[in-house]
Write a protein that holds these residues in place. Sequence first.
Motif, PDB file in Angstrom:
ATOM      1  N   SER A   1       0.812  -1.217   0.000  1.00 15.23           N
ATOM      2  CA  SER A   1       0.000   0.000   0.000  1.00 15.23           C
ATOM      3  C   SER A   1       0.847   1.270   0.000  1.00 15.23           C
ATOM      4  O   SER A   1       1.791   1.405   0.781  1.00 15.23           O
ATOM      5  CB  SER A   1      -0.898   0.005   1.239  1.00 15.23           C
ATOM      6  N   ALA A   2       0.463   2.220  -0.836  1.00 17.69           N
ATOM      7  CA  ALA A   2       1.150   3.511  -0.884  1.00 17.69           C
ATOM      8  C   ALA A   2       0.830   4.361   0.344  1.00 17.69           C
ATOM      9  O   ALA A   2       1.580   5.286   0.662  1.00 17.69           O
ATOM     10  CB  ALA A   2       0.754   4.266  -2.148  1.00 17.69           C
TER      11      ALA A   2
ATOM     12  N   ARG B   1       7.460  -2.434  -2.554  1.00 16.55           N
ATOM     13  CA  ARG B   1       6.381  -2.197  -3.526  1.00 16.55           C
ATOM     14  C   ARG B   1       6.826  -1.319  -4.686  1.00 16.55           C
ATOM     15  O   ARG B   1       6.187  -1.307  -5.733  1.00 16.55           O
ATOM     16  CB  ARG B   1       5.155  -1.605  -2.849  1.00 16.55           C
ATOM     17  N   THR B   2       7.921  -0.567  -4.528  1.00 18.33           N
ATOM     18  CA  THR B   2       8.383   0.315  -5.604  1.00 18.33           C
ATOM     19  C   THR B   2       9.293  -0.398  -6.596  1.00 18.33           C
ATOM     20  O   THR B   2       9.657   0.182  -7.623  1.00 18.33           O
ATOM     21  CB  THR B   2       9.137   1.536  -5.027  1.00 18.33           C
ATOM     22  N   LEU B   3       9.676  -1.634  -6.303  1.00 18.18           N
ATOM     23  CA  LEU B   3      10.510  -2.397  -7.238  1.00 18.18           C
ATOM     24  C   LEU B   3       9.662  -2.876  -8.411  1.00 18.18           C
ATOM     25  O   LEU B   3       8.454  -3.108  -8.259  1.00 18.18           O
ATOM     26  CB  LEU B   3      11.156  -3.589  -6.525  1.00 18.18           C
ATOM     27  N   PRO B   4      10.269  -3.054  -9.577  1.00 22.19           N
ATOM     28  CA  PRO B   4       9.492  -3.519 -10.737  1.00 22.19           C
ATOM     29  C   PRO B   4       8.947  -4.939 -10.498  1.00 22.19           C
ATOM     30  O   PRO B   4       9.690  -5.851 -10.134  1.00 22.19           O
ATOM     31  CB  PRO B   4      10.493  -3.483 -11.888  1.00 22.19           C
TER      32      PRO B   4
ATOM     33  N   SER C   1       0.640   3.183   3.506  1.00 23.41           N
ATOM     34  CA  SER C   1       0.889   2.159   4.506  1.00 23.41           C
ATOM     35  C   SER C   1       1.333   2.709   5.853  1.00 23.41           C
ATOM     36  O   SER C   1       2.251   3.519   5.937  1.00 23.41           O
ATOM     37  CB  SER C   1       1.977   1.226   3.963  1.00 23.41           C
TER      38      SER C   1
ATOM     39  N   ASP D   1       9.727   4.725   8.014  1.00 21.28           N
ATOM     40  CA  ASP D   1      10.300   6.068   7.871  1.00 21.28           C
ATOM     41  C   ASP D   1      10.681   6.636   9.239  1.00 21.28           C
ATOM     42  O   ASP D   1      11.747   7.237   9.405  1.00 21.28           O
ATOM     43  CB  ASP D   1       9.308   7.014   7.187  1.00 21.28           C
TER      44      ASP D   1
ATOM     45  N   LYS E   1      11.420   0.381  -0.037  1.00 18.60           N
ATOM     46  CA  LYS E   1       9.993   0.057  -0.088  1.00 18.60           C
ATOM     47  C   LYS E   1       9.819  -0.942  -1.225  1.00 18.60           C
ATOM     48  O   LYS E   1       9.862  -0.583  -2.400  1.00 18.60           O
ATOM     49  CB  LYS E   1       9.185   1.333  -0.303  1.00 18.60           C
TER      50      LYS E   1
ATOM     51  N   ALA F   1      17.156  -2.393 -11.024  1.00 17.41           N
ATOM     52  CA  ALA F   1      16.520  -1.995  -9.766  1.00 17.41           C
ATOM     53  C   ALA F   1      16.623  -3.102  -8.713  1.00 17.41           C
ATOM     54  O   ALA F   1      16.881  -2.829  -7.529  1.00 17.41           O
ATOM     55  CB  ALA F   1      15.065  -1.615 -10.003  1.00 17.41           C
TER      56      ALA F   1
ATOM     57  N   GLU G   1       4.948   1.446   6.288  1.00 22.44           N
ATOM     58  CA  GLU G   1       5.965   2.319   5.698  1.00 22.44           C
ATOM     59  C   GLU G   1       6.185   3.557   6.556  1.00 22.44           C
ATOM     60  O   GLU G   1       7.319   4.021   6.698  1.00 22.44           O
ATOM     61  CB  GLU G   1       5.582   2.734   4.279  1.00 22.44           C
TER      62      GLU G   1
END
Length: 177
Positions: free
Chosen positions: A12-13, A41-44, A15, A22, A39, A57, A18
Amino acid sequence: MSHILVISGSPSATSKTEAIGDHVARRLAEYEWHAGHLKVRTLPAAPLLSADTTDPAIAEALERVARADGIVLATPTYKASFSGLLKTFLDLLPQYGFRDKAVLPLATGGSMAHLLVLDYALRPVAHSLGARHVVQSFFLLNEHLTFREGEPQLRPEGTRLLDDVIEQFRKSLIPPT
């Protein structure tokens, strides 16, 4: 300068996991550690799911893990376990990808019934990856974290306990040079 890497496995963006990652990275940076946040989820997706470690990446993410002196594993709790997204990433690491590293397992969830995700799911994975030391885990109830104007706000009871765990983790790390 020594390196800490927070690896969060929430899809989830927005989250809470997350947000906690942070927060932990900022707190550790106060002690002159270089603290980054990966994060997952940001990986391809295609290279991640096909275990294509030659993808730039993915290769860079694995290199960040290799350079880290300490790892913070942050995950939401799904079906009484850690996220499949985090598991997919951890499966890409070499057999002893956490060798010589201290590890802090963190989880978020809606109920204390999910507390055992840390000791019965995440901690064994950290040990199997060869962690030098896995410190006391931390489980944060969703109700202890809210967002105000887009910024995460920890309730005092969550802050106090998390600060104690961060301090334990900090003490387990080799001092920065």
